[in-house]
Design a protein around this motif. Structure first.
Motif, PDB file in Angstrom:
ATOM      1  N   GLN A 138       0.805  -1.219   0.000  1.00 49.61           N
ATOM      2  CA  GLN A 138       0.000   0.000   0.000  1.00 49.61           C
ATOM      3  C   GLN A 138       0.840   1.272   0.000  1.00 49.61           C
ATOM      4  O   GLN A 138       0.355   2.342  -0.362  1.00 49.61           O
ATOM      5  CB  GLN A 138      -0.956  -0.016   1.194  1.00 49.61           C
ATOM      6  CG  GLN A 138      -2.028  -1.099   1.078  1.00 49.61           C
ATOM      7  CD  GLN A 138      -2.873  -1.244   2.336  1.00 49.61           C
ATOM      8  OE1 GLN A 138      -2.365  -1.193   3.456  1.00 49.61           O
ATOM      9  NE2 GLN A 138      -4.176  -1.428   2.157  1.00 49.61           N
ATOM     10  N   GLN A 139       2.106   1.149   0.423  1.00 52.33           N
ATOM     11  CA  GLN A 139       2.997   2.313   0.428  1.00 52.33           C
ATOM     12  C   GLN A 139       3.688   2.531  -0.911  1.00 52.33           C
ATOM     13  O   GLN A 139       4.275   3.583  -1.145  1.00 52.33           O
ATOM     14  CB  GLN A 139       4.059   2.129   1.524  1.00 52.33           C
ATOM     15  CG  GLN A 139       3.506   2.190   2.934  1.00 52.33           C
ATOM     16  CD  GLN A 139       4.505   1.717   3.987  1.00 52.33           C
ATOM     17  OE1 GLN A 139       5.676   1.467   3.681  1.00 52.33           O
ATOM     18  NE2 GLN A 139       4.056   1.581   5.209  1.00 52.33           N
ATOM     19  N   GLU A 140       3.607   1.530  -1.792  1.00 55.39           N
ATOM     20  CA  GLU A 140       4.265   1.641  -3.096  1.00 55.39           C
ATOM     21  C   GLU A 140       3.500   2.618  -3.989  1.00 55.39           C
ATOM     22  O   GLU A 140       2.311   2.426  -4.255  1.00 55.39           O
ATOM     23  CB  GLU A 140       4.326   0.276  -3.784  1.00 55.39           C
ATOM     24  CG  GLU A 140       5.362  -0.680  -3.219  1.00 55.39           C
ATOM     25  CD  GLU A 140       6.765  -0.358  -3.701  1.00 55.39           C
ATOM     26  OE1 GLU A 140       6.907   0.429  -4.666  1.00 55.39           O
ATOM     27  OE2 GLU A 140       7.717  -0.890  -3.107  1.00 55.39           O
ATOM     28  N   PRO A 141       4.144   3.662  -4.485  1.00 58.75           N
ATOM     29  CA  PRO A 141       3.433   4.649  -5.308  1.00 58.75           C
ATOM     30  C   PRO A 141       2.892   4.108  -6.624  1.00 58.75           C
ATOM     31  O   PRO A 141       1.938   4.656  -7.178  1.00 58.75           O
ATOM     32  CB  PRO A 141       4.495   5.738  -5.556  1.00 58.75           C
ATOM     33  CG  PRO A 141       5.807   5.071  -5.292  1.00 58.75           C
ATOM     34  CD  PRO A 141       5.550   4.032  -4.252  1.00 58.75           C
ATOM     35  N   LEU A 142       3.468   3.014  -7.139  1.00 58.63           N
ATOM     36  CA  LEU A 142       3.009   2.458  -8.410  1.00 58.63           C
ATOM     37  C   LEU A 142       1.933   1.389  -8.226  1.00 58.63           C
ATOM     38  O   LEU A 142       1.488   0.792  -9.210  1.00 58.63           O
ATOM     39  CB  LEU A 142       4.191   1.877  -9.186  1.00 58.63           C
ATOM     40  CG  LEU A 142       5.219   2.892  -9.707  1.00 58.63           C
ATOM     41  CD1 LEU A 142       6.368   2.186 -10.405  1.00 58.63           C
ATOM     42  CD2 LEU A 142       4.564   3.890 -10.656  1.00 58.63           C
ATOM     43  N   ILE A 143       1.529   1.132  -6.980  1.00 55.14           N
ATOM     44  CA  ILE A 143       0.495   0.135  -6.715  1.00 55.14           C
ATOM     45  C   ILE A 143      -0.726   0.820  -6.107  1.00 55.14           C
ATOM     46  O   ILE A 143      -0.645   1.444  -5.057  1.00 55.14           O
ATOM     47  CB  ILE A 143       0.985  -0.965  -5.751  1.00 55.14           C
ATOM     48  CG1 ILE A 143       2.217  -1.665  -6.319  1.00 55.14           C
ATOM     49  CG2 ILE A 143      -0.131  -1.978  -5.486  1.00 55.14           C
ATOM     50  CD1 ILE A 143       2.852  -2.662  -5.361  1.00 55.14           C
ATOM     51  N   GLU A 144      -1.843   0.701  -6.784  1.00 54.36           N
ATOM     52  CA  GLU A 144      -3.116   1.180  -6.246  1.00 54.36           C
ATOM     53  C   GLU A 144      -3.894  -0.042  -5.761  1.00 54.36           C
ATOM     54  O   GLU A 144      -4.180  -0.944  -6.540  1.00 54.36           O
ATOM     55  CB  GLU A 144      -3.910   1.906  -7.336  1.00 54.36           C
ATOM     56  CG  GLU A 144      -5.269   2.415  -6.866  1.00 54.36           C
ATOM     57  CD  GLU A 144      -6.086   3.056  -7.978  1.00 54.36           C
ATOM     58  OE1 GLU A 144      -7.320   3.067  -7.877  1.00 54.36           O
ATOM     59  OE2 GLU A 144      -5.461   3.531  -8.967  1.00 54.36           O
ATOM     60  N   SER A 145      -4.185  -0.097  -4.481  1.00 57.58           N
ATOM     61  CA  SER A 145      -4.849  -1.286  -3.931  1.00 57.58           C
ATOM     62  C   SER A 145      -6.161  -0.911  -3.259  1.00 57.58           C
ATOM     63  O   SER A 145      -6.269   0.138  -2.610  1.00 57.58           O
ATOM     64  CB  SER A 145      -3.935  -2.002  -2.930  1.00 57.58           C
ATOM     65  OG  SER A 145      -3.622  -1.165  -1.836  1.00 57.58           O
ATOM     66  N   HIS A 146      -7.153  -1.764  -3.445  1.00 60.01           N
ATOM     67  CA  HIS A 146      -8.475  -1.564  -2.840  1.00 60.01           C
ATOM     68  C   HIS A 146      -8.950  -2.888  -2.258  1.00 60.01           C
ATOM     69  O   HIS A 146      -9.257  -3.832  -2.999  1.00 60.01           O
ATOM     70  CB  HIS A 146      -9.475  -1.055  -3.882  1.00 60.01           C
ATOM     71  CG  HIS A 146      -9.145   0.294  -4.440  1.00 60.01           C
ATOM     72  ND1 HIS A 146      -9.535   1.468  -3.851  1.00 60.01           N
ATOM     73  CD2 HIS A 146      -8.417   0.639  -5.543  1.00 60.01           C
ATOM     74  CE1 HIS A 146      -9.088   2.494  -4.567  1.00 60.01           C
ATOM     75  NE2 HIS A 146      -8.409   2.009  -5.602  1.00 60.01           N
ATOM     76  N   PHE A 147      -8.998  -2.959  -0.945  1.00 54.47           N
ATOM     77  CA  PHE A 147      -9.520  -4.140  -0.270  1.00 54.47           C
ATOM     78  C   PHE A 147     -10.999  -3.911   0.007  1.00 54.47           C
ATOM     79  O   PHE A 147     -11.427  -2.786   0.281  1.00 54.47           O
ATOM     80  CB  PHE A 147      -8.738  -4.411   1.011  1.00 54.47           C
ATOM     81  CG  PHE A 147      -7.377  -4.997   0.755  1.00 54.47           C
ATOM     82  CD1 PHE A 147      -7.127  -6.333   1.006  1.00 54.47           C
ATOM     83  CD2 PHE A 147      -6.347  -4.211   0.240  1.00 54.47           C
ATOM     84  CE1 PHE A 147      -5.879  -6.881   0.745  1.00 54.47           C
ATOM     85  CE2 PHE A 147      -5.095  -4.747  -0.018  1.00 54.47           C
ATOM     86  CZ  PHE A 147      -4.861  -6.088   0.239  1.00 54.47           C
TER      87      PHE A 147
END
Length: 602
Positions: A138-147
């Motif tokens: 979740q801290q990675e700027p290139l990863i958008e995550s939605h749980f």
């Protein structure tokens, strides 16, 4: 946070395969959108061993050290006991000696001949690993995550995939267009059903009650010695999860059992008693109770016809726990798929590169699944002997009793590959891949399920060797993408590769090691081209044939075919499975009709 409506890669599923795929893409500079229907990570104590090969891949992703810090401390062994029970009259019958990671590390440094891994294995519950990895993703700027968001359906178009998402709580719907979709959405994968592929395989007979609990009653639990697992002669198992107070037991039960009415504490006592009757201990807390049916199966297809939708992990294959191949195979899938999708998004991957994903990874999964079934059969055999003869034989002082117990010891000692088959874990080769250029100047080296054979045979994982300084591994010199290793004095060949790679805009790192004679002797060739996953893509022929660097790079990046027959290993593996099924199962069956999967209770 709003959900993006356009993204290079959409990942369905936030388990290990999805999390690692997202991280791999980010390391290669590619954005992804990860959606997971559950709000959090798993609570179920699934995988608890990360094997040596996976730890090497985690080292590539800069998460291996973090995993060791949250996992079981390095000094603890992986010893496995076989017991007739902890109750009175029970005894330890046999033991598999599995050294600690600390001992492994010492051996790796001392035995620098290429036959050992770069990293020792590691014990860590999947529940702990996922909970630790999620915030880092979740801290990675290139990863958008939605749980809490699930993939409801998707359509493959000519130039993209259109996916329809829904917020599990609010019902809010979203449409996302992506270049690619990765189905990391588990055994019941919606993505797999969308691409219309079937699962080949079957169930291991019966069902299993799982109880995950806390207890500090170590005097009783370690009555027969320290352990990672104890396999009991009535077919039950206990697993030490953290060497402190967390444990999991698996108790075989009839399929028609009303498992929800079973008392989890009594189940623990039954497991620990083995064939000798219940063995009560002090239990501090019951964490999870569940019933599950072990499944062994593989998807007929790993990708859609248009090669825009792919499967990874449990969506593509399912193992029984024996050998720990499930999550470890999934990590290999996602690591492989990740660098290939990144190459396509970045533009240096050719149209044949994505063909190689299924061709390479399916035979690995099929072999691992089959081997897990073989391991199951070992346990089934001695449990069957006890059931047929009666548990009294386990305590009999007669010659017959002693002979029976010796029979079990000899049998399991001779069949201890469950966590020792390092050839299986480290030595898989991508023969038949369209992006591997095979050596034609020699025969393929012998392959062993037990021992990793150090070789730079194209398609194999290149051997780990320490350089002359005794500290630096050849693996530490690799680039994120392709790496050309050159042992020649002049380095002209690798320079030529660099010039061609620059012209073709292919990311390539040059490593020139003219004085590393020991590494050269293990690596077998003067010049070796290594892929982003540590596997050899090409090596210089022994006869010094002139190298067409453009042709080599065009083939290994998927812009040009080798012209050789491809995928035959994959096709042969599936044909055999369709005909005979996997070892240890009840035979091939329609997985959509299987009952007793995914039934959990807190």
């Amino acid at each position: 946070m709003a959900i993006s409506d356009q993204i290079p890669v959409l990942i369905a599923g936030g388990g290990p395969s999805g999390l690692i795929l997202a991280l791999q893409l980010a390391k290669h500079g590619v954005k992804s959108l990860l959606v997971e229907r559950n709000e959090g990570t798993t609570k179920w104590p699934k995988m608890d061993i990360t094997n040596c090969r996976t730890m090497e891949l985690f080292n590539r992703l800069d998460v291996s050290q973090g995993l060791r810090e949250i996992g079981v401390p390095q000094e603890y062994s992986f010893n496995v006991l076989f017991s007739s029970g902890l109750s009175e009259g029970g005894e330890k019958l046999a033991q598999w000696d599995l050294p600690s990671p600390k001992e492994w590390d010492q051996r790796i440094h001392a035995q620098n001949d290429g036959t050992l891994p770069r990293e020792p294995y590691q014990r860590c519950s999947q529940a702990i690993f996922e909970a630790w990895l999620k915030p880092r993703i979740q801290q990675e700027p290139l990863i958008e995550s939605h749980f809490g968001v699930m993939l409801e359906s998707l359509i493959e178009l000519d130039d993209c995939v259109e996916s329809y998402l829904v917020n599990v709580k609010t019902g809010e719907k979203h449409t996302v267009r992506s270049q690619y979709v990765a189905g990391c959405d588990g055994a019941g994968s919606r993505v797999r059903k969308t691409i219309g592929t079937k699962l080949i395989g079957g169930q291991v007979s019966g069902a299993t009650l799982l109880v995950h609990f806390k207890s500090r009653d170590l005097t009783k639990l370690h009555k027969q010695g320290h352990f990672w697992h104890i396999f009991f002669t009535q077919g039950a198992v206990i697993i030490s999860q953290d060497e402190v107070d967390t444990w999991t037991v698996h108790l075989p039960i009839p399929l028609d059992t009303d498992w929800e009415r079973l008392d989890p504490r009594q189940a623990v006592y039954t497991v620990l008693g083995g064939s000798m009757g219940p063995f009560p201990i002090e239990i501090d807390e019951i964490l999870v109770k569940s019933m599950w049916r072990p499944t062994i199966c593989i998807a007929e297809k790993y990708a859609s016809e248009g090669k825009r939708i792919f499967l990874s992990g449990d969506a593509a294959h399912q193992n029984v726990p024996h050998g720990g191949y499930g999550m470890n195979t999934a990590i290999g899938d996602s690591f492989d798929l990740g660098w290939k999708l990144a190459a396509m998004v970045k533009g240096h991957g050719g149209k044949y590169l994505l063909d190689s994903y299924e061709i390479e990874r399916k035979p690995v999964a099929a072999r691992n699944i089959e081997r897990s079934g073989v391991h199951v059969s070992v346990h089934h055999d001695y449990v069957s002997w006890v059931a047929e003869t009666g548990p009294g034989i386990l305590t009999a002082a007669s010659a017959e009793g002693k002979e029976f117990r010796q029979k079990i010891e000899s049998y399991v000692t001779a069949r201890d590959g469950e966590n020792k088959d390092h050839g299986l874990e480290l030595g898989y080769r991508y023969n038949g891949s369209p992006v591997i250029i095979q050596s034609k100047d020699c025969e393929e080296p012998h392959w062993s399920v037990r021992d990793y054979v150090a070789s730079t045979w194209p398609g194999a994982r290149a051997p780990h060797v320490y350089l002359a300084d005794g500290k630096t591994s050849i693996f530490d010199l690799y680039g994120r993408n392709y790496t050309i290793i050159d042992f020649t004095p002049s380095g002209d060949i690798s320079q030529s590769f660099m010039q061609t790679a620059d012209e073709l805009a292919i990311p390539l790192k040059r490593v020139h090691l003219p004085s590393e004679t020991h590494v050269r002797s293990v690596w077998e060739r003067d010049v070796v081209l290594v892929r982003p996953d540590d596997h050899v893509a090409w090596r210089l022929p022994q006869d010094g044939t002139t190298v067409n660097t453009r042709e080599v790079l065009d083939i290994v990046t998927g812009k040009q075919r080798t012209g050789e027959e491809e995928g035959s290993v994959q096709l042969d593996a599936l044909a055999n499975i369709r005909e005979k099924g996997f070892s240890g199962t009840t035979g091939n069956e329609d997985q959509n009709l299987v009952k007793g999967r995914g039934e959990f209770q807190m």
